[in-house]
Design an enzyme around this catalytic site. Structure first.
Site, PDB file in Angstrom:
ATOM      1  CB  SER A 105       8.857 -19.318 -31.737  1.00  0.00           C
ATOM      2  OG  SER A 105       8.158 -20.080 -30.771  1.00  0.00           O
ATOM      3  CB  THR A 106      10.503 -18.131 -27.355  1.00  0.00           C
ATOM      4  OG1 THR A 106       9.845 -19.393 -27.282  1.00  0.00           O
ATOM      5  CG2 THR A 106      10.683 -17.569 -25.955  1.00  0.00           C
TER       6      THR A 106
ATOM      7  CG  HIS B 214       5.495 -20.872 -33.082  1.00  0.00           C
ATOM      8  ND1 HIS B 214       6.777 -21.350 -32.946  1.00  0.00           N
ATOM      9  CD2 HIS B 214       5.144 -21.134 -34.373  1.00  0.00           C
ATOM     10  CE1 HIS B 214       7.184 -21.873 -34.092  1.00  0.00           C
ATOM     11  NE2 HIS B 214       6.206 -21.748 -34.970  1.00  0.00           N
TER      12      HIS B 214
ATOM     13  CG  MET C 201      12.694 -23.639 -27.951  1.00  0.00           C
ATOM     14  SD  MET C 201      11.611 -24.174 -26.584  1.00  0.00           S
ATOM     15  CE  MET C 201      11.302 -22.617 -25.750  1.00  0.00           C
TER      16      MET C 201
ATOM     17  CG  ASP D 190       7.843 -23.590 -37.636  1.00  0.00           C
ATOM     18  OD1 ASP D 190       7.795 -24.381 -38.600  1.00  0.00           O
ATOM     19  OD2 ASP D 190       6.921 -22.801 -37.358  1.00  0.00           O
TER      20      ASP D 190
END
Length: 362
Positions: free
Chosen positions: A179-180, A206, A300, A303
């Site tokens: 993600s991030t 993401h 973050m 997931d």
């Protein structure tokens, strides 16, 4: 003390919108403004240390966002930069370049006044600023399922997995979640994978619709291994990386003839995630793989944890998590590590080597 934010955008309206959102939150203060990269660079050379984060537009006169980031790197000026860009195709490509150059994350600009007035854009912007400036400790979410799995079988499963001999002729798959900070991490991992990797690679990053195609195209340019944005019905091939399409959910299905095909469907988000790594991992539970290498990179939240926890009950899996020091946000790999299901915790630069060692080449 409030976090000082520097806004760089050539649109006076957007500067006002961003300023109002920032100042509406007691944690932040819109401290400085610039209408282009050249003006912003002058300010950064003299006062960079006074800003906790920078909001940066891509398309600007005199010096655009990409040129600004490159100049920051050249001048060795440290800054936490969040790209605020549109979903236009060109901006999507430029946003990927910005993330390569070290931007922390990006937020898509609202496409209409209705979206400006909704809380969707402001919520996403403030969440991103919160994580970028560490204004608050983001809550860590570990599902009850994952905790139960860890308590029941975590350590025993790792011992059993490490005791198994690796079969070089096995039918293998690699599944990555991030993600991030993920785009930049993928730019380290994917280009280091060989074209003859003895497995297909699934990636859930993401990202909203419009950006994953640019990410896949850029990685394909840089990598010996083939990289593409996943399309519904794609047949899985070894030596190919499939990046989940933004705004869609991706699953793997096995056809009657034994071939594996991707299902890419427009459906509801799970916990706000579209694509969601848990959904991808869960879809692998009934597949006939001899081994699945699961990789959790920077990001973050949590997931991937629930999906991998479910997956290990029915599949022979090997789990690699990125370490804290090299993670932009130590959320997803940290939560995964705490389940006890992780085989290796590695710095980013060592992850591609671990994947190659685990699945081999053909």
């Amino acid at each position: 003390m409030k976090k000082n934010i520097f806004i760089i955008d050539d649109s006076a309206l957007m500067r006002r919108v961003l300023s109002d959102i920032i100042n509406s939150d007691e944690r932040f203060h819109a401290a400085e403004f610039a209408a282009n990269g050249l003006e912003a660079m002058y300010i950064m050379k003299n006062r960079a240390e006074k800003f906790d984060a920078v909001l940066l537009d891509i398309t600007m006169p005199r010096m655009n966002g990409i040129e600004f980031l490159a100049e920051l790197k050249k001048q060795k000026i440290k800054a936490t930069v969040i790209i605020v860009s549109t979903i236009a195709r060109q901006d999507a490509k430029e946003t990927i370049k910005a993330l390569e150059l070290g931007a922390f994350d990006f937020v898509t600009k609202p496409e209409s006044f209705a979206e400006v007035n909704s809380n969707k854009f402001s919520k996403r912007l403030l969440e991103c600023l919160s994580e970028a400036t560490k204004a608050i400790q983001m809550p860590e979410i570990i599902t009850a399922f994952a905790l139960a799995a860890a308590a029941e079988n975590g350590k025993e499963r790792v011992r059993k997995r490490k005791a198994q001999a690796r079969n070089q002729n096995a039918n293998k798959l690699v599944a990555i979640a991030c993600s991030t900070g993920g785009p930049k991490a993928l730019h380290t991992v994917i280009p280091a994978l060989p074209a003859n990797l003895d497995a297909a690679v699934l990636v859930v990053q993401h990202m909203p619709v419009g950006f994953t195609k640019s990410l896949a195209d850029r990685l394909n340019e840089l990598s010996p291994i083939q990289v593409k944005e996943a399309q519904d019905g794609d047949l899985l091939e070894k030596g190919t990386v499939y990046i989940a399409k933004g705004g869609y959910q991706m699953r793997l299905q096995q056809k009657e003839d034994g071939a594996y095909a991707l299902s890419v469907s427009k459906e509801a988000a799970r916990r706000g995630l579209l694509p969601c790594a848990d959904i991808m991992y869960e879809s692998l539970s009934d597949m006939a793989f001899d081994q699945i290498t699961c990789v959790v990179l920077t990001g973050m939240g949590s997931d991937g944890t629930a999906g991998i926890s479910k997956l290990y009950k029915s599949q022979n899996i090997y789990v690699i998590a990125q370490d804290e020091e090299t993670s932009v946000v130590y959320g997803m790999p940290k939560v995964m590590k705490e389940t006890g299901l992780v085989d290796e915790v590695l710095p980013l630069q060592d992850i591609s080597g671990a994947i190659i060692k685990n699945v081999g080449v053909h």
